[in-house]
Design a protein around this motif. Structure first.
Motif, PDB file in Angstrom:
ATOM      1  N   ALA A  58       0.423  -5.589   7.189  1.00 67.72           N
ATOM      2  CA  ALA A  58       0.638  -4.475   6.258  1.00 67.72           C
ATOM      3  C   ALA A  58       1.374  -3.295   6.892  1.00 67.72           C
ATOM      4  N   ALA A 118      -6.629  -6.574  -6.208  1.00 69.17           N
ATOM      5  CA  ALA A 118      -7.552  -6.320  -5.091  1.00 69.17           C
ATOM      6  C   ALA A 118      -8.954  -6.002  -5.594  1.00 69.17           C
ATOM      7  N   PRO A 120       0.836  -1.192   0.000  1.00 67.95           N
ATOM      8  CA  PRO A 120       0.000   0.000   0.000  1.00 67.95           C
ATOM      9  C   PRO A 120       0.876   1.249   0.000  1.00 67.95           C
ATOM     10  N   ILE A 175      -2.586   0.497  -4.896  1.00 65.43           N
ATOM     11  CA  ILE A 175      -2.712  -0.885  -4.440  1.00 65.43           C
ATOM     12  C   ILE A 175      -2.593  -1.802  -5.655  1.00 65.43           C
ATOM     13  N   ILE A 179     -13.287  -3.911   0.606  1.00 70.36           N
ATOM     14  CA  ILE A 179     -11.926  -3.377   0.687  1.00 70.36           C
ATOM     15  C   ILE A 179     -11.922  -1.903   0.289  1.00 70.36           C
ATOM     16  N   TYR A 234      -6.294  -4.272   6.024  1.00 72.24           N
ATOM     17  CA  TYR A 234      -5.476  -5.397   5.564  1.00 72.24           C
ATOM     18  C   TYR A 234      -4.996  -6.316   6.683  1.00 72.24           C
TER      19      TYR A 234
END
Length: 128
Positions: free
Chosen positions: A36, A74, A2, A70, A83, A32
């Protein structure tokens, strides 16, 4: 990993840098998971007063803008909607927590997906 780039008014950022970085990292971890934390990257870009315009004139107190990079994969997950919502909400709440309620309505979070093979770290292409 990220990667958040935060554009904010320099006067708003001054003296709050550590708070912004910590709050945004916590927001990423909230979506996450703890794994992360060590790979979340936050970059702060302070825009001097008079150099941010809205509606054709300099903005007096612009809300932050965040570009959140990202992995593109995802967005293909079954829980992608959760998310996206979690990241947008978490980042916004983190910034409101540091800068105050006045930034909520104007805070912009843009999620930018990077496809596998379209980025690199340490001189090597990232294939996952």
């Amino acid at each position: 990993m990220p990667h958040l780039i935060v554009y904010a008014s320099e006067p708003d950022l001054a003296g709050r840098e550590a708070d912004v970085i910590s709050a945004l990292t916590d927001a990423v971890v909230g979506v996450y998971g703890e794994w992360a934390r060590e790979i979340a990257v936050v970059q702060l870009v302070g825009i001097p007063a008079g150099r941010w315009g809205i509606g054709g004139r300099p903005a007096e107190a612009p809300a932050p803008r965040v570009t959140f990079g990202i992995k593109d994969a995802a967005f293909a997950r079954p829980d992608a909607g959760d998310i996206v919502a979690g990241l947008v909400n978490g980042v916004t709440e983190a910034l409101v927590g540091v800068f105050g309620e006045r930034v909520r309505a104007g805070t912009t979070v843009e999620l930018v997906g990077t496809p596998a093979g379209r980025s690199g770290v340490g001189g090597e292409v990232v294939l996952t």
